[in-house]
Write an enzyme that holds these catalytic residues in place. Structure first.
Site, mmCIF file in Angstrom:
data_model
loop_
_atom_site.group_PDB
_atom_site.id
_atom_site.type_symbol
_atom_site.label_atom_id
_atom_site.label_comp_id
_atom_site.label_asym_id
_atom_site.label_seq_id
_atom_site.Cartn_x
_atom_site.Cartn_y
_atom_site.Cartn_z
ATOM 1 C CG ASP B 142 -1.977 -1.095 1.177
ATOM 2 O OD1 ASP B 142 -1.736 -2.139 0.535
ATOM 3 O OD2 ASP B 142 -3.057 -0.906 1.780
ATOM 4 C CE LYS B 205 -5.272 1.960 2.359
ATOM 5 N NZ LYS B 205 -4.172 1.236 3.040
ATOM 6 C CE LYS B 241 -7.001 -1.270 2.585
ATOM 7 N NZ LYS B 241 -5.665 -1.747 2.971
#
Lengths: 500, 305
Positions: B142, B205, B241
Site C-alpha cells: 500500500d 485506495k 479499497k
C-alpha cells in the site's frame, strides 16, 4: 498473461460488459399495507361532510400494479358540482374572507402538520393507487406536499409583504382539477396557496388516483377547517367539465394534458373566470462535452425515469454533443440495468407500475412508432410482473428532430436521444417544440449555463441537476405548456386581485 | 501485465470533471436500499471477507501483530463457518512476523510502504522501503502518492513514482493511496485515480487513515467510476479499497450496494474490493450473531484483537 490479452481484445471490439445481475441480490423489502386504511367506498366531501352522489353512481379505483380494486368512489354529477360550488361560495362569504389572515394561516399549518403525522399512510396509499415506487411517495410526494402547506401557511398573514404597496383581495371560489401523476402533491400545490390568499376551493382529483385527495379530505375534516372552505369531489371528464362551466366559479386551475387545457380555454372564453394552466412538456435535456458526465447520466436517468416518466417536466428529449455520444449511451445502458422495476411497495423499487391500462397503450403506441421511424430501441433486460401495467425503462437512439417520438409527449419511461454539434444548434433544436415547460443543461462552464438559460424558452431550466422542486420556486410553462405560475410568490398572485 | 507503452496515455489535466452536488446525491441514493434477511447476512459475511485488518501504529509490537493475525483467522470461533478477513495490513518492520503468523491460512499480508503516511521522502528511500517489505514476504504493497507534487501539477512525477514502485513490487499487488482528504476536490480525486491506474496500480485506495476526512461514500464513488471508465478503455480491472472511517456494518453494506450498482458482479469479492478498517470486523460480527440469535450481544463477547 493470456487472460488480460483476451480482455484487451474484448475492449477493442467494445464487448466489455459489466454484470449487474449479481449473486448478492436484494431480498424483498415490502412496505406493509396494513399501515394504511382504505374504506371500501368513498362519498363526496362537500360542506365539511360526506355526501352521497346524486346519481348514486360509483366507480372503481384500482391498484395498477396488481389490477385489484382498492375502493369505489362517487361519480359527481352536475348537481353535485353545484352543491360543492354553493358550499364553497357560502363558506367564502360567511367565514373565509372575513376571518383574520393569521387564523387562515393556523388552519393551513395544522393541515401541514397532519400530513406529516400521517405521512406513512399517505405514502402507502399513493403508491397503491398510482403505482409509483414507495421510495418516491415516501421521500418526495408526501414531504413536498406537506412543505407546500407549510410554505403557504407562512404567507397567509404576510400578503402585504408579498405585494408591497398593494392591497390584495381573494378571487372567491377556485375550481381545481388535478392530474394522476402526483395526486397528493398536486392537491397541495393547488389548495395551499388558494387558502392562504383567502379563496375557497372545489377540487377534483383524477379518476384513476382519487384516494390520497380523499384522505386529505379526512385530514381537512379533522383539522376543523370551517365547512365548505375545501370541497373534494370525484369523477371523470364530465365532472371536470361541469366545474369549468359553472357560472359561480371565479378561477379555474388545471394541471393536465395540453389537449384538455385547450378545451378549458375555449370553454371559459368570454367569461370573467381567471385561469392557470400547467400542461404538457417535452423537455430538452442537454449534455455538453465538458459536462460532468457520470452526474449528467444520473440526472438524465432521474429526469426521464422518475415516476415512470409520468412527469410533465420529464427530460424526455436528450441532446448529447456528438463527441461524447457513445460514452453517454454506454453509461445510460449500464445505469438502466441497475434500475429495479417491480412491486411499487418494495422499498428497493426504482420504477413502479404504469398508472393505467390506457396510459400503457399510449406508451406502446409510441414504442411502435419509434421503431417504425427507424430509431434504435434499447430497453432494460429486467423481468416484468405478469399482472398489472408495466413498461421497461426504454431509450431510443438515432432519433431525428423530425421524429414524432422527439416531438410528442409520451408520458412514460421512454427517452429519445438526439445529437448536436454547436451551442447555437442545440438552442434552436431545444426551442423547436410547441412545448416549453422545462429544460436541463449539463456543462462545467458557468458562462455557458447563463447563455443557455437566457436563450431557451422554457419555464424552468435546471443546470447540472434535474427535477428539483421546492415550494419557494415558481413552476410553469411557455407556449403550449401553459401559463401562470405555481409555487413561490408567483403562486400567490394567481389567487388574488391586486387593488389600491 | 499490461505495459504502459501499449496503453494510450491520456492528458491527465483533462480527466473528467465531477459535479460535487451530483455525486453526493448519487451516493446518498445507495443508502436508501433496504438490506434485509439473507441479503444482510450474506452481505455481512462478504464484508468480513473483504476486510484488510489493520494496525499501523508507532507502538506496534510483534506481540500485538501476532494477536491481530490470530484474530484475522479466528474472527469469532463461537460462530462456526465464518470467513477469514482478506488481509492483515502492517508496517514493513512487522511483515515477517505477520507472514509467519498467518501461514497456510490464505490470508494475505499487506504492507504500507513509500514513507507512509506522508510520502515525504526521496524516491530511493521509497523504492527500498517497498523492496524491503516485499523481501520480508508482503503480498501487497500500500503506497502513498506524493500529494505535494500532485498539487504542484507535477503529474509526470507522480506517475513515474507510482510506475517505479510498481516495478519494485515484483509479484506483489500494488495499492495506491491517494489520500483523498488532502486532495480537496472530487476533480482532483478523479485525476489522481486516473494517474494511478495508468501508472500501474492494481488497486486504488482512498486514505491512510491518518488524515480526516478518510473514506466517504461520494469519494469512493468517484474512484469506482474512474475504475469503470478505465476498464471500458483498457479491459483491465482495477481493485478498490476505501480505508478509514468505515467502522459500522450498516455503512459497509451501503458500500457493497454502491459497488454492486457501479461495477457489478466481477468486483464483488476480495480480489477486487477491500475495506481498510480496524474496528469494522467486530461490529459486523455483532450483527451476524444478532441475525442468528435475534438479540444483540454485549461488545465484551467479541475479542478486541
Amino acid at each position: 498473461m493470456p487472460v488480460v490479452t483476451k480482455k484487451k481484445a474484448a475492449a477493442k471490439k467494445n464487448v466489455i460488459k459489466l454484470k449487474f445481475d449479481t449473486n448478492w441480490s436484494y431480498a424483498p423489502a415490502p412496505e406493509s399495507k396494513s399501515a394504511a386504511s382504505i374504506n371500501s367506498q368513498y362519498d363526496l366531501f362537500i360542506n365539511g361532510g360526506w355526501q352521497k352522489p346524486s346519481s348514486k353512481k360509483y366507480f372503481n379505483t384500482i391498484n395498477p400494479a396488481t389490477e385489484e380494486t382498492l375502493s369505489e368512489v362517487a361519480d359527481a354529477s352536475e348537481t353535485d358540482v353545484n352543491k360543492a360550488v354553493t358550499a364553497a361560495r357560502n363558506a367564502y362569504e360567511k367565514y373565509w374572507k372575513k376571518i383574520p389572515a393569521k387564523e387562515r394561516g393556523k388552519y393551513i399549518f395544522r393541515i401541514a402538520r397532519m400530513i406529516q403525522e400521517k405521512a406513512r399512510e399517505l405514502a402507502i396509499i399513493e403508491t397503491l393507487d398510482g403505482g409509483k415506487p414507495i421510495r418516491e411517495s415516501r421521500d418526495f410526494d408526501v414531504p413536498t406536499a406537506a412543505n407546500h402547506f407549510f410554505y403557504y401557511a407562512g404567507w397567509a398573514d404576510k400578503l402585504e409583504y408579498a405585494f408591497p404597496n398593494r392591497r390584495t383581495e381573494p378571487l372567491g371560489v377556485a375550481g381545481q382539477i388535478i392530474p394522476w401523476n402526483f395526486p397528493l402533491l398536486m392537491a397541495a400545490w393547488k389548495i395551499a396557496p388558494a387558502l392562504a390568499t383567502g379563496n375557497t376551493v372545489v377540487l377534483k382529483p383524477a379518476e384513476t388516483t382519487p384516494l390520497t385527495a380523499l384522505k386529505l379530505a379526512e385530514i381537512i375534516q379533522e383539522s376543523d377547517l370551517p365547512p365548505g372552505v375545501v370541497n373534494i369531489i370525484t369523477g371523470a371528464g364530465a365532472t371536470g367539465a361541469a366545474m369549468v362551466n359553472h357560472p359561480d366559479i371565479n378561477k379555474i386551475v388545471f394541471t393536465g394534458s395540453t389537449e384538455v387545457g385547450k378545451i378549458i380555454q375555449r370553454a371559459i372564453a368570454g367569461t370573467n373566470k381567471k385561469v392557470t394552466l400547467e400542461l404538457g412538456g417535452k423537455a430538452a435535456n442537454i449534455i455538453f462535452e465538458d459536462a460532468p458526465i457520470d452526474q449528467a447520466v444520473e440526472g438524465v436517468i432521474n429526469g426521464i425515469y422518475f415516476n415512470q416518466g409520468h412527469v410533465c417536466c420529464a427530460g424526455s428529449r436528450l441532446y448529447v454533443q456528438e463527441s461524447i455520444v457513445k460514452e453517454v449511451i454506454r453509461k445510460l445502458k449500464d445505469r438502466i440495468e441497475t434500475l429495479i422495476v417491480g412491486d411499487p411497495l418494495d422499498k428497493n423499487t426504482d420504477i413502479g407500475a404504469i398508472n393505467s391500462q390506457q396510459q400503457l397503450e399510449t406508451i406502446h403506441k409510441y414504442l411502435k412508432l419509434g421503431k417504425q421511424e427507424g430509431a434504435e430501441m434499447y430497453e432494460s433486460s429486467c423481468r416484468l410482473p405478469s399482472k398489472g401495467f408495466w413498461c421497461r425503462p426504454t431509450m431510443f437512439t438515432n432519433v431525428a428532430q423530425s421524429s414524432r417520438i422527439a416531438q410528442e409527449e409520451i408520458f412514460g419511461p421512454v427517452l429519445s436521444i438526439l445529437t448536436f454539434r454547436t451551442d447555437d444548434e442545440v438552442i434552436e433544436k431545444a426551442n423547436n417544440s410547441p412545448y416549453g415547460l422545462s429544460a436541463g443543461v449539463w456543462t462545467d462552464k458557468g458562462s455557458k449555463i447563463f447563455n443557455m438559460t437566457k436563450r431557451m424558452r422554457a419555464g424552468v431550466i435546471w443546470a447540472n441537476t434535474f427535477n428539483k422542486f421546492d415550494p419557494t420556486s415558481p413552476f410553469g410553462g411557455y407556449k403550449e405548456s401553459g401559463f401562470g405560475r405555481e409555487g413561490g410568490l408567483h403562486g400567490l398572485s394567481a389567487y388574488v386581485n391586486l387593488i389600491g | 501485465m499490461i505495459t504502459s507503452s501499449k496503453i494510450h496515455l491520456p492528458d491527465f489535466s483533462l480527466s473528467p470533471h465531477i459535479d460535487q452536488v451530483g455525486v453526493e446525491e448519487r451516493a446518498a441514493r445507495f443508502t436508501t436500499r433496504s438490506i434485509k434477511k439473507e441479503t444482510k447476512l450474506n452481505g455481512l459475511k462478504l464484508v468480513l471477507n473483504m476486510i484488510d485488518l489493520t494496525t499501523l501504529e508507532g507502538k506496534d509490537t510483534e506481540g500485538k501483530v501476532k494477536q491481530l493475525c490470530y484474530k484475522a483467522q479466528h474472527l469469532h470461533d463461537a460462530y462456526p463457518g465464518l470467513p477469514t478477513v482478506a488481509a492483515v495490513c502492517v508496517y514493513p518492520s512487522m511483515v515477517k512476523t505477520a507472514k509467519k503468523a498467518v501461514e497456510g491460512s490464505g490470508i494475505k499480508i499487506a504492507s504500507v510502504a513509500t514513507a507512509f503516511p506522508s510520502g515525504q521522502s526521496t524516491r530511493t528511500v521509497k523504492i527500498s522501503d517497498t523492496k524491503y517489505a516485499v523481501a520480508q514476504g508482503a503480498d501487497e504493497i500500500d503506497m502513498v502518492i506524493s500529494r505535494g507534487k500532485f498539487h504542484e501539477g507535477e503529474y509526470n512525477f507522480v506517475f513515474d513514482e507510482i510506475a517505479a514502485v510498481k516495478e519494485a513490487c515484483g509479484e506483489a499487488r500494488l495499492k495506491v493511496i491517494l489520500e483523498t482528504g488532502e486532495l480537496g476536490t472530487f476533480d482532483k480525486v478523479r485525476r489522481a485515480s486516473d494517474i494511478a491506474m495508468y501508472a500501474g496500480a492494481d488497486f486504488i485506495k482512498t486514505s491512510t487513515g491518518k488524515i480526516q476526512p478518510a473514506a466517504t461514500m461520494p469519494v469512493t464513488l468517484v474512484m469506482l467510476e474512474a475504475i469503470r471508465d478505465f476498464y471500458y478503455k483498457t479491459g483491465k480491472m482495477i481493485g478498490m479499497k476505501p480505508a478509514g472511517g468505515i467502522s459500522k456494518s450498516k455503512l459497509a453494506l451501503r458500500y457493497l450496494v454502491m459497488l454492486k450498482e457501479t461495477l457489478g458482479e466481477d468486483w464483488m469479492n476480495n480480489e477486487w474490493f477491500r475495506f481498510g478498517a480496524s474496528s469494522l470486523a467486530n461490529d459486523v460480527l455483532m450483527q451476524i450473531v444478532k441475525e442468528k440469535t435475534g438479540v444483540y450481544q454485549a461488545a465484551n463477547y467479541f475479542s478486541i484483537d
